[in-house]
Design an enzyme around this catalytic site. Structure first.
Site, PDB file in Angstrom:
ATOM      1  N   ASP A 105       0.860  -1.195   0.000  1.00  0.00           N
ATOM      2  CA  ASP A 105       0.000   0.000   0.000  1.00  0.00           C
ATOM      3  C   ASP A 105       0.894   1.242   0.000  1.00  0.00           C
ATOM      4  OD1 ASP A 105      -2.257   1.588   0.044  1.00  0.00           O
ATOM      5  OD2 ASP A 105      -2.671   1.309   2.178  1.00  0.00           O
ATOM      6  N   PHE A 159      -4.894   4.644   0.205  1.00  0.00           N
ATOM      7  CA  PHE A 159      -5.983   3.741  -0.224  1.00  0.00           C
ATOM      8  C   PHE A 159      -5.640   2.931  -1.464  1.00  0.00           C
ATOM      9  CE2 PHE A 159      -7.624   8.011   1.028  1.00  0.00           C
ATOM     10  CZ  PHE A 159      -7.899   7.715   2.346  1.00  0.00           C
ATOM     11  N   HIS A 160      -4.408   2.417  -1.541  1.00  0.00           N
ATOM     12  CA  HIS A 160      -3.995   1.661  -2.723  1.00  0.00           C
ATOM     13  C   HIS A 160      -3.542   0.243  -2.386  1.00  0.00           C
ATOM     14  CE1 HIS A 160      -2.992   5.780  -4.779  1.00  0.00           C
ATOM     15  NE2 HIS A 160      -4.294   5.526  -4.746  1.00  0.00           N
ATOM     16  N   PRO A 161      -4.289  -0.522  -1.594  1.00  0.00           N
ATOM     17  CA  PRO A 161      -3.840  -1.886  -1.287  1.00  0.00           C
ATOM     18  C   PRO A 161      -3.881  -2.760  -2.533  1.00  0.00           C
ATOM     19  CG  PRO A 161      -6.094  -1.587  -0.541  1.00  0.00           C
ATOM     20  CD  PRO A 161      -5.599  -0.244  -0.996  1.00  0.00           C
TER      21      PRO A 161
END
Ligand SMILES: Cc1cc2nc3c(=O)[nH]c(=O)nc-3n(C[C@H](O)[C@H](O)[C@H](O)COP(=O)(O)OP(=O)(O)OC[C@H]3O[C@@H](n4cnc5c(N)ncnc54)[C@H](O)[C@@H]3O)c2cc1C
Length: 535
Positions: free
Chosen positions: A293, A468-470
């Site tokens: 992330d 918010f980039h898992p």
């Protein structure tokens, strides 16, 4: 089995809506699309700025949280995910950034044939309806509207000028020949409205008789016959249903829920499954591992002039004016996404391409989703683009309704810690340039007392949060821990694919939605090609 379909897609998110459209368009296949959330009726979904209203809304958001993060002072970090048609593309910050060409070339170098930049560019182009028109890198006429911000803003102009004064180029297209430099973001929006994949893809697919969409339907497990997926079980309003797949089951439930569903279905690390009383169908240690992330650390500023969003939101008269302006001309405050301007920079000579991203936004608040400050303020944040830290997603129980344990393990490596500190210093260097200085009354947080590298790292630990980039929890590859192969088929299981952000071998150097849409575009082609061969 209550009903049979050719394809069953789990999750109507960024990827799921693309798949539903592409797999139904020829009319040959019957497709079931299941979505745990409801319809995208909330008005704030469709107004870009409404993004801020969706962080805490359980009607459209899974509202996950991480486990305590050891390197972030043991804080739990919010992990919002869309639970609604469009998935996270209905609640995200709208920024359209694909990542660097080198990211995809690296995917290819890791052994993933068909995923180099030259291979994936046609899918980015096919998806896109680029407001600026078509060229070698951009497409028009696709379902995903991409547009410029509605108007420039003096603070953004100052930020871009300050970056130039600090020696970085101006860049008017982060998806152009080079990502490096400072400029405005483009948004997945059209005429001031959010363009989620539900808006772009599902709206047209929804009219086809060969698509069956069920909302408020929680998929609870994949049905297997030996090592072949044959259908799924799902619940609607407390009732359990089963659906049979003659062709394939396709997981598009996102980086947290796709590995969760595999694990619930007996596909995952054997020891974990056994400890929860789940029968092991396939011992796959990689399922849920490799979570990556982007961590962001935000510098906050008091502005010298009342030209920020704080000033509009905190004044009833200006709020009303902004609302009327949006209503009549679709410009202004309400059209803003999660970043207005920003940049991609190299923190040092060792980085051959940008290793940090800056999001510049014309409001300030103590934390994401919190009330805006009562004074004029703005924020510039830093995120490291290619973190080395790896975490995991693990179910905590055999109950599909219980959230899995999510542990990104931010800042777990010295390189990650050093890059974040270097990024903060680089950003302060830009903010200290004359173009920006005239707008800065003070650095509100962390403030001047935070001066040494150790101070900056302590600030990152105390306040850092996700962008918010898992990704990468069902990683594509050919090594023993890979979960899917280069055709996105779950290794060792027939008729089961994962097509969403979880398959990224490594997180892209940018915002992830565009790359997820590309993955689904390409995934749809792979599925249709394999179906043709099988027929
Ligand atoms: C707050 C926020 C801001 C962001 N900002 C940006 C940005 O500005 N730009 C950008 O490019 N990216 C951004 N992202 C990231 C981007 O939106 C995601 O990477 C992308 O949407 C992920 O797509 P996906 O298809 O993998 O998952 P999702 O879009 O999350 O879709 C998964 C879908 O599956 C459904 N689902 C899950 N489990 C089940 C189940 N058991 N049964 C049935 N359905 C299920 C979910 O409800 C959801 O609809 C942001 C994300 C968030 C959350």
């Amino acid at each position: 089995m209550s009903e049979s379909f050719d394809f069953i897609i789990v999750g109507a998110g960024s990827a799921g809506c693309v798949l539903a459209d592409r797999l139904t368009s020829c009319g040959r296949y019957r497709v079931l699309l299941l979505e745990a959330g409801g319809k995208d009726r909330n008005i704030w979904i469709h107004i870009p700025l409404g993004y801020g209203k969706l962080f805490a809304d359980a009607k459209v958001n899974w509202l996950y949280q991480s486990e305590p993060e050891p390197e972030l002072d043991n804080r739990r970090i919010i992990q919002p995910r869309g639970k609604v048609l469009g998935g996270s593309s209905s609640i995200n910050g709208l920024l359209y950034v694909r990542g660097q060409a080198e990211d995809f070339d690296h995917w290819r170098q890791l052994g993933n044939t068909g995923w180099s930049f030259a291979d994936v560019l046609p899918y980015f182009r096919r998806a896109e309806d680029q407001e600026r028109g078509e060229d070698a890198l951009h497409g028009i006429g696709g379902p995903l509207a991409v547009s410029d911000v509605s108007e420039p803003h003096p603070l953004c102009e100052a930020f871009i000028a300050a970056a130039e004064q600090a020696g970085f180029p101006r860049n008017d297209d982060f998806n152009g020949p080079t990502q490096e430099g400072a400029g405005y973001f483009q948004l997945t929006a059209r005429n001031g409205r959010r363009w989620s994949t539900a808006a772009g893809y599902l709206r047209q697919a929804g009219r086809r008789p060969n698509l069956r969409l069920v909302t408020n339907a929680l998929t609870t497990r994949i049905l297997l016959s030996g090592r072949r997926a044959v259908g799924i079980e799902y619940q609607v309003g407390g009732e359990t249903h089963r659906a049979h797949a003659n062709g394939e089951v396709i997981l598009a439930a996102g980086a947290f829920n796709s590995p969760q569903l595999l694990q619930l279905s007996g596909i995952g690390p054997a020891a974990l499954l056994q400890s929860l009383g789940i029968e092991v169908k396939a011992d796959m240690p990689g399922v849920g591992m490799d979570l990556q992330d982007h961590l962001q650390v935000r510098l906050q500023y008091r502005c010298t002039e009342p030209i920020t969003m704080n000033d509009i939101v905190n004044s009833r008269r200006r709020r009303l004016a902004a609302g009327l302006r949006y209503f009549f001309v679709r410009k202004g405050l309400l059209t803003i996404g999660a970043g207005y301007a920003g940049g991609f920079f190299r923190t040092g000579p060792a980085a051959t391409t940008p290793d940090v991203q800056v999001h510049f936004i014309i409001f300030s608040a103590d934390s994401v989703g919190a009330a805006l400050h009562p004074f004029p303020g703005f924020i510039a944040s830093v995120c490291q683009l290619r973190p080395e830290s790896r975490g995991f997603v693990r179910i905590k129980s055999a109950d599909p309704r219980q959230a899995p344990a999510i542990q990104p393990r931010y800042l777990a490596t010295p390189n990650d810690r050093d890059t974040v500190v270097a990024g903060l210093k680089l950003l302060r260097g830009i903010m200290g340039q004359p173009a920006m200085r005239r707008y800065i009354a003070a650095e509100h947080a962390p403030g001047r007392h935070c001066a040494s590298d150790a101070d900056l790292l302590a600030f990152a630990r105390a306040t850092g949060s996700t962008v918010f980039h898992p990704t990468s929890t069902c990683r594509m590859g050919s090594d023993p821990e890979a979960v899917v192969d280069q055709r996105l088929r779950v290794c060792g299981i027939e008729r089961l694919r994962v097509v969403d952000g979880s398959i990224m071998p490594k997180v892209v150097s940018g915002n992830t939605n565009a790359a997820v849409v590309m993955i689904a575009e390409r995934g749809a082609d792979l599925i249709l090609a394999d179906a043709k061969v099988a027929a």
